[in-house]
Design an enzyme around this catalytic site. Sequence first.
Site, mmCIF file in Angstrom:
data_model
loop_
_atom_site.group_PDB
_atom_site.id
_atom_site.type_symbol
_atom_site.label_atom_id
_atom_site.label_comp_id
_atom_site.label_asym_id
_atom_site.label_seq_id
_atom_site.Cartn_x
_atom_site.Cartn_y
_atom_site.Cartn_z
ATOM 1 N N TYR A 81 0.842 -1.206 0.000
ATOM 2 C CA TYR A 81 0.000 0.000 0.000
ATOM 3 C C TYR A 81 0.875 1.253 0.000
ATOM 4 C CZ TYR A 81 -3.732 3.194 1.579
ATOM 5 O OH TYR A 81 -4.640 4.230 1.700
ATOM 6 N N ASN A 133 -6.476 9.534 8.312
ATOM 7 C CA ASN A 133 -7.612 8.680 8.734
ATOM 8 C C ASN A 133 -8.968 9.388 8.660
ATOM 9 O OD1 ASN A 133 -5.057 7.765 10.150
ATOM 10 N ND2 ASN A 133 -6.399 6.039 10.577
HETATM 11 P P1 NAD Z 1 -12.685 1.906 0.153
HETATM 12 O O1 NAD Z 1 -11.987 0.599 0.218
HETATM 13 O O2 NAD Z 1 -14.049 2.023 0.721
HETATM 14 O O3 NAD Z 1 -12.758 2.431 -1.359
HETATM 15 C C1 NAD Z 1 -11.896 2.009 -2.380
HETATM 16 C C2 NAD Z 1 -12.736 1.754 -3.626
HETATM 17 O O4 NAD Z 1 -11.861 1.380 -4.704
HETATM 18 C C3 NAD Z 1 -13.715 0.591 -3.450
HETATM 19 O O5 NAD Z 1 -14.976 0.935 -3.970
HETATM 20 C C4 NAD Z 1 -13.077 -0.546 -4.248
HETATM 21 O O6 NAD Z 1 -14.018 -1.492 -4.707
HETATM 22 C C5 NAD Z 1 -12.395 0.233 -5.353
HETATM 23 N N1 NAD Z 1 -11.279 -0.493 -5.973
HETATM 24 C C6 NAD Z 1 -10.281 -1.162 -5.356
HETATM 25 N N2 NAD Z 1 -9.446 -1.690 -6.263
HETATM 26 C C7 NAD Z 1 -9.922 -1.341 -7.479
HETATM 27 C C8 NAD Z 1 -9.491 -1.604 -8.804
HETATM 28 N N3 NAD Z 1 -8.403 -2.337 -9.068
HETATM 29 N N4 NAD Z 1 -10.242 -1.111 -9.836
HETATM 30 C C9 NAD Z 1 -11.366 -0.386 -9.597
HETATM 31 N N5 NAD Z 1 -11.817 -0.110 -8.354
HETATM 32 C C10 NAD Z 1 -11.091 -0.580 -7.307
HETATM 33 O O7 NAD Z 1 -11.693 2.956 0.843
HETATM 34 P P2 NAD Z 1 -11.839 4.526 1.108
HETATM 35 O O8 NAD Z 1 -11.591 4.748 2.538
HETATM 36 O O9 NAD Z 1 -13.059 5.055 0.489
HETATM 37 O O10 NAD Z 1 -10.561 5.066 0.324
HETATM 38 C C11 NAD Z 1 -10.658 5.714 -0.933
HETATM 39 C C12 NAD Z 1 -9.274 6.197 -1.355
HETATM 40 O O11 NAD Z 1 -8.764 7.123 -0.403
HETATM 41 C C13 NAD Z 1 -8.246 5.070 -1.466
HETATM 42 O O12 NAD Z 1 -7.407 5.317 -2.578
HETATM 43 C C14 NAD Z 1 -7.453 5.198 -0.190
HETATM 44 O O13 NAD Z 1 -6.135 4.725 -0.331
HETATM 45 C C15 NAD Z 1 -7.495 6.698 0.059
HETATM 46 N N6 NAD Z 1 -7.318 6.996 1.483
HETATM 47 C C16 NAD Z 1 -8.324 6.751 2.380
HETATM 48 C C17 NAD Z 1 -8.108 7.024 3.727
HETATM 49 C C18 NAD Z 1 -9.189 6.807 4.759
HETATM 50 O O14 NAD Z 1 -8.915 7.011 5.940
HETATM 51 N N7 NAD Z 1 -10.388 6.438 4.431
HETATM 52 C C19 NAD Z 1 -6.874 7.506 4.167
HETATM 53 C C20 NAD Z 1 -5.877 7.715 3.211
HETATM 54 C C21 NAD Z 1 -6.103 7.472 1.872
HETATM 55 N N1 UDP Z 2 -6.603 -0.776 15.645
HETATM 56 C C1 UDP Z 2 -6.967 -1.356 16.844
HETATM 57 N N2 UDP Z 2 -8.023 -2.213 16.844
HETATM 58 C C2 UDP Z 2 -8.728 -2.519 15.732
HETATM 59 C C3 UDP Z 2 -8.365 -1.922 14.506
HETATM 60 C C4 UDP Z 2 -7.273 -1.057 14.503
HETATM 61 O O1 UDP Z 2 -6.360 -1.107 17.885
HETATM 62 O O2 UDP Z 2 -9.693 -3.310 15.829
HETATM 63 C C5 UDP Z 2 -5.473 0.170 15.646
HETATM 64 C C6 UDP Z 2 -4.393 -0.119 14.610
HETATM 65 O O3 UDP Z 2 -3.447 -1.037 15.136
HETATM 66 C C7 UDP Z 2 -3.813 1.257 14.374
HETATM 67 C C8 UDP Z 2 -5.010 2.194 14.554
HETATM 68 O O4 UDP Z 2 -5.968 1.457 15.299
HETATM 69 O O5 UDP Z 2 -2.855 1.565 15.335
HETATM 70 C C9 UDP Z 2 -5.629 2.658 13.244
HETATM 71 O O6 UDP Z 2 -5.850 1.505 12.458
HETATM 72 P P1 UDP Z 2 -6.618 1.539 11.092
HETATM 73 O O7 UDP Z 2 -6.538 0.152 10.531
HETATM 74 O O8 UDP Z 2 -7.945 2.158 11.261
HETATM 75 O O9 UDP Z 2 -5.788 2.541 10.167
HETATM 76 P P2 UDP Z 2 -4.245 2.884 9.959
HETATM 77 O O10 UDP Z 2 -4.139 4.265 10.431
HETATM 78 O O11 UDP Z 2 -3.376 1.972 10.767
HETATM 79 O O12 UDP Z 2 -4.052 2.688 8.504
#
Ligand code: NAD
Ligand code: UDP
Length: 308
Positions: free
Chosen positions: A144, A173
């Site tokens: 990732y 997050n």
């Molecule tokens: P999510 O898993 O709900 O959404 C990801 C989406 O991408 C899903 O709908 C999945 O089906 C689709 N997907 C995965 N692989 C694919 C592929 N090969 N082709 C087409 N579609 C594909 O996660 P999210 O939290 O909504 O995250 C969305 C984006 O934001 C991601 O790129 C993630 O890395 C980034 N992001 C999210 C967070 C967070 O805290 N939620 C933090 C940092 C970055």
């Molecule tokens: N975590 C936890 N219990 C859970 C899921 C996650 O203690 O059931 C902790 C995890 O080890 C990390 C933080 O919560 O330290 C955030 O985890 P998450 O998977 O949400 O996102 P990350 O920021 O690590 O990508």
Amino acid sequence: MKRILITGGAGFIGSHLSERLLNEGNDIICLDNFFTGSKDNIRHLIGNNRFELVRHDVIVEYLAEVDQIYNLACPASPVHYQYNPIKTIKTSVMGIINMLGLAKRCKARILQASTSEIYGNPQIHPQVEEYWGNVNPIGIRSCYDEGKRCAETLMMDYHRQNNVDIRIARIFNTYGPRMALNDGRVVSNFIVQALRNEPITVYGTGNQTRAFCYVDDLVDGLIKLMNSDYDSPVNLGNPGERTILEFAKLIIELTNSKSEIIFKELPQDDPVQREPNITVAKKVLNWEPKVSVVDGISRTIKYFKSII
Ligand code: NAD
Ligand code: UDP
């Protein structure tokens, strides 16, 4: 009205972004392979003639005529991105190559959903955009982290070499309604466990920290960044660091749960602390989060209550 492609549009953040941009009058292509996303997330948008749902995998080339691309396709939860790590890194790297090729051909502006994970286990705190990070290139999170780092490199190289118009959001997050029940991330895990009065699973000592941003705020930030003229990376998140143990106690309190807290093994390379410095976002986007954690978590609890 713009023609906007959102990859990963049926996911948690993507579905909120699709809804917002559709409501603002744009024409949306929502592209997803439904690995972690779901039609349920965007069911209420299907039928609108400005909304088009496409089942497609971003590792395969996709052709369309669009003005803007938000590239969100990639599983975001450690449990899901580690399920098939080779696919995860292919999704980030081949996905962004395909989307940058599309952006170059259509002269579209492209925004990459990057992540705080590109800072790895940070030695600078809170994290600023100038920090290059501290990432293990061979660990279980690397598929990732390194995939997202390589995607940033490709964004910058297409920009320098081919003049592609780029935006890079480093998302911290983010949580809210439509996180999947089995998502595995801390917010959904703790809320679901608390609502079921099951033990709350804190990994490690719970002294590691995170800062949590509500999805509506994040979507505001993404749209502002896309429509700004700033082409360097921008942190988007809600400062307000807390330990995971404090967070577990907050969830118990807000759900009135009878759950006890139990401690489980800390996953490998779990970052010790994380909090965004959002000075750049404040200055260049005039953006900062508005929803407090208590308010946002309460809305998220309401959502999970409705689906459990
Ligand atoms: P999510 O898993 O709900 O959404 C990801 C989406 O991408 C899903 O709908 C999945 O089906 C689709 N997907 C995965 N692989 C694919 C592929 N090969 N082709 C087409 N579609 C594909 O996660 P999210 O939290 O909504 O995250 C969305 C984006 O934001 C991601 O790129 C993630 O890395 C980034 N992001 C999210 C967070 C967070 O805290 N939620 C933090 C940092 C970055
Ligand atoms: N975590 C936890 N219990 C859970 C899921 C996650 O203690 O059931 C902790 C995890 O080890 C990390 C933080 O919560 O330290 C955030 O985890 P998450 O998977 O949400 O996102 P990350 O920021 O690590 O990508």
